[in-house]
Scaffold this motif. Structure first.
Motif, PDB file in Angstrom:
ATOM      1  N   VAL A   2      68.373  70.879 -24.361  1.00  0.00           N
ATOM      2  CA  VAL A   2      67.437  71.660 -24.549  1.00  0.00           C
ATOM      3  C   VAL A   2      66.646  72.314 -23.486  1.00  0.00           C
ATOM      4  N   TYR A   3      66.066  73.451 -24.287  1.00  0.00           N
ATOM      5  CA  TYR A   3      65.575  74.431 -23.559  1.00  0.00           C
ATOM      6  C   TYR A   3      63.876  75.027 -23.925  1.00  0.00           C
ATOM      7  N   LEU A   4      63.473  74.481 -22.473  1.00  0.00           N
ATOM      8  CA  LEU A   4      61.829  74.706 -23.151  1.00  0.00           C
ATOM      9  C   LEU A   4      61.500  76.287 -22.014  1.00  0.00           C
ATOM     10  N   GLN A   5      61.225  77.568 -23.181  1.00  0.00           N
ATOM     11  CA  GLN A   5      60.973  78.788 -22.413  1.00  0.00           C
ATOM     12  C   GLN A   5      59.498  79.317 -23.073  1.00  0.00           C
ATOM     13  N   MET A   6      58.696  79.097 -21.999  1.00  0.00           N
ATOM     14  CA  MET A   6      57.430  78.791 -21.031  1.00  0.00           C
ATOM     15  C   MET A   6      57.012  80.776 -21.006  1.00  0.00           C
ATOM     16  N   ASN A   7      55.868  81.221 -21.586  1.00  0.00           N
ATOM     17  CA  ASN A   7      55.517  82.236 -21.542  1.00  0.00           C
ATOM     18  C   ASN A   7      53.947  82.298 -21.061  1.00  0.00           C
ATOM     19  N   SER A   8      53.694  83.775 -21.117  1.00  0.00           N
ATOM     20  CA  SER A   8      52.111  83.777 -20.301  1.00  0.00           C
ATOM     21  C   SER A   8      51.431  82.371 -19.716  1.00  0.00           C
ATOM     22  N   LEU A   9      52.530  82.448 -19.351  1.00  0.00           N
ATOM     23  CA  LEU A   9      51.965  80.923 -18.343  1.00  0.00           C
ATOM     24  C   LEU A   9      50.707  81.162 -17.376  1.00  0.00           C
ATOM     25  N   LYS A  10      50.086  79.539 -18.040  1.00  0.00           N
ATOM     26  CA  LYS A  10      48.668  79.571 -17.038  1.00  0.00           C
ATOM     27  C   LYS A  10      48.276  78.541 -16.360  1.00  0.00           C
ATOM     28  N   PRO A  11      47.425  78.314 -15.576  1.00  0.00           N
ATOM     29  CA  PRO A  11      47.408  77.572 -14.258  1.00  0.00           C
ATOM     30  C   PRO A  11      47.024  76.205 -14.803  1.00  0.00           C
ATOM     31  N   ASP A  12      46.647  75.989 -16.009  1.00  0.00           N
ATOM     32  CA  ASP A  12      46.127  74.595 -16.887  1.00  0.00           C
ATOM     33  C   ASP A  12      48.054  73.983 -16.615  1.00  0.00           C
ATOM     34  N   ASP A  13      48.778  74.714 -17.250  1.00  0.00           N
ATOM     35  CA  ASP A  13      50.536  74.322 -17.155  1.00  0.00           C
ATOM     36  C   ASP A  13      51.124  73.685 -16.347  1.00  0.00           C
ATOM     37  N   THR A  14      50.307  73.819 -15.072  1.00  0.00           N
ATOM     38  CA  THR A  14      51.283  73.331 -14.469  1.00  0.00           C
ATOM     39  C   THR A  14      51.348  71.658 -14.371  1.00  0.00           C
ATOM     40  N   ALA A  15      52.365  71.171 -14.036  1.00  0.00           N
ATOM     41  CA  ALA A  15      52.705  69.724 -14.155  1.00  0.00           C
ATOM     42  C   ALA A  15      53.926  69.429 -13.664  1.00  0.00           C
ATOM     43  N   VAL A  16      54.084  68.449 -13.996  1.00  0.00           N
ATOM     44  CA  VAL A  16      55.344  67.928 -13.524  1.00  0.00           C
ATOM     45  C   VAL A  16      56.227  67.514 -15.224  1.00  0.00           C
ATOM     46  N   TYR A  17      56.984  68.368 -15.314  1.00  0.00           N
ATOM     47  CA  TYR A  17      57.496  67.996 -16.969  1.00  0.00           C
ATOM     48  C   TYR A  17      58.609  67.191 -17.256  1.00  0.00           C
ATOM     49  N   TYR A  18      58.660  66.547 -17.612  1.00  0.00           N
ATOM     50  CA  TYR A  18      59.777  65.325 -18.741  1.00  0.00           C
ATOM     51  C   TYR A  18      60.435  66.096 -19.740  1.00  0.00           C
ATOM     52  N   CYS A  19      61.907  65.996 -19.376  1.00  0.00           N
ATOM     53  CA  CYS A  19      62.336  65.774 -21.133  1.00  0.00           C
ATOM     54  C   CYS A  19      62.931  64.289 -21.809  1.00  0.00           C
ATOM     55  N   TYR A  20      62.839  64.138 -22.577  1.00  0.00           N
ATOM     56  CA  TYR A  20      63.147  63.027 -23.614  1.00  0.00           C
ATOM     57  C   TYR A  20      64.022  62.994 -24.345  1.00  0.00           C
ATOM     58  N   ALA A  21      64.686  62.170 -25.342  1.00  0.00           N
ATOM     59  CA  ALA A  21      65.275  61.656 -26.191  1.00  0.00           C
ATOM     60  C   ALA A  21      65.289  60.398 -26.969  1.00  0.00           C
ATOM     61  N   ASN A  22      65.613  60.517 -27.741  1.00  0.00           N
ATOM     62  CA  ASN A  22      65.371  59.360 -28.885  1.00  0.00           C
ATOM     63  C   ASN A  22      66.202  59.100 -30.130  1.00  0.00           C
ATOM     64  N   SER A  23      67.237  58.128 -30.003  1.00  0.00           N
ATOM     65  CA  SER A  23      68.158  58.922 -30.762  1.00  0.00           C
ATOM     66  C   SER A  23      68.009  58.156 -32.453  1.00  0.00           C
ATOM     67  N   TYR A  24      68.250  58.981 -33.210  1.00  0.00           N
ATOM     68  CA  TYR A  24      68.174  58.310 -34.382  1.00  0.00           C
ATOM     69  C   TYR A  24      68.569  57.514 -35.122  1.00  0.00           C
ATOM     70  N   ASP A  25      69.677  57.260 -34.966  1.00  0.00           N
ATOM     71  CA  ASP A  25      70.494  56.084 -34.932  1.00  0.00           C
ATOM     72  C   ASP A  25      70.035  54.210 -34.166  1.00  0.00           C
ATOM     73  N   ARG A  26      69.611  55.032 -33.309  1.00  0.00           N
ATOM     74  CA  ARG A  26      68.911  53.245 -32.637  1.00  0.00           C
ATOM     75  C   ARG A  26      67.674  54.045 -31.574  1.00  0.00           C
ATOM     76  N   PRO A  27      66.539  53.664 -32.718  1.00  0.00           N
ATOM     77  CA  PRO A  27      64.936  54.281 -31.870  1.00  0.00           C
ATOM     78  C   PRO A  27      64.295  53.395 -31.395  1.00  0.00           C
ATOM     79  N   THR A  28      64.998  52.639 -31.008  1.00  0.00           N
ATOM     80  CA  THR A  28      64.604  52.044 -29.807  1.00  0.00           C
ATOM     81  C   THR A  28      65.392  52.319 -28.941  1.00  0.00           C
ATOM     82  N   GLU A  29      66.000  53.671 -28.432  1.00  0.00           N
ATOM     83  CA  GLU A  29      67.345  54.071 -27.618  1.00  0.00           C
ATOM     84  C   GLU A  29      65.926  55.072 -27.066  1.00  0.00           C
TER      85      GLU A  29
END
Length: 123
Positions: free
Chosen positions: A83-110
């Protein structure tokens, strides 16, 4: 359960672009199973709660935080388990640690998080 590894963070000047990638691996990360995950990007600034930036469903439907609409684009390549995140026109307020997240549809608690990649927007 998948494992997630983010890449693409770094230092960038305001107004420039950056693309983050999140690769899934593990016994569950075949193309057919990767597509069965809702994927998202979150970000966190020290001292603040982690917030949703953008998400993408199995059929490609997307949702964005108001602060990034029209600047960021989330996409997925199920053949590459990425999965990708294309970030354009970046601002200083976008400064952060970015985390990838996955949630299984078949096992919603995963729920799986990546280790995070730091994005710094500064001149």
């Amino acid at each position: 359960q998948v494992q997630l590894v983010e890449s693409g963070g770094g230092l960038v000047q305001p107004g420039r672009s950056l693309r983050l990638s999140c690769a899934a691996s593990g016994s569950a990360a075949s193309e057919s199973t990767f597509s069965a995950y809702y994927m998202a990007w979150y970000r966190q600034i020290p001292g603040k709660q982690r917030e949703l930036v953008a998400g993408i469903g199995r059929l490609g439907g997307t949702n964005y935080a108001d602060s990034v609409k029209d600047r960021f684009t989330i996409s997925r390549d199920n053949a590459k388990n990425t999965v990708y995140l294309q970030m354009n026109s970046l601002k200083p307020d976008d400064t952060a640690v970015y985390y990838c997240y996955a949630n299984s549809y078949d096992r919603p608690t995963e729920i799986t998080w990546g280790q995070g990649t730091r994005v710094t927007v500064s001149s």
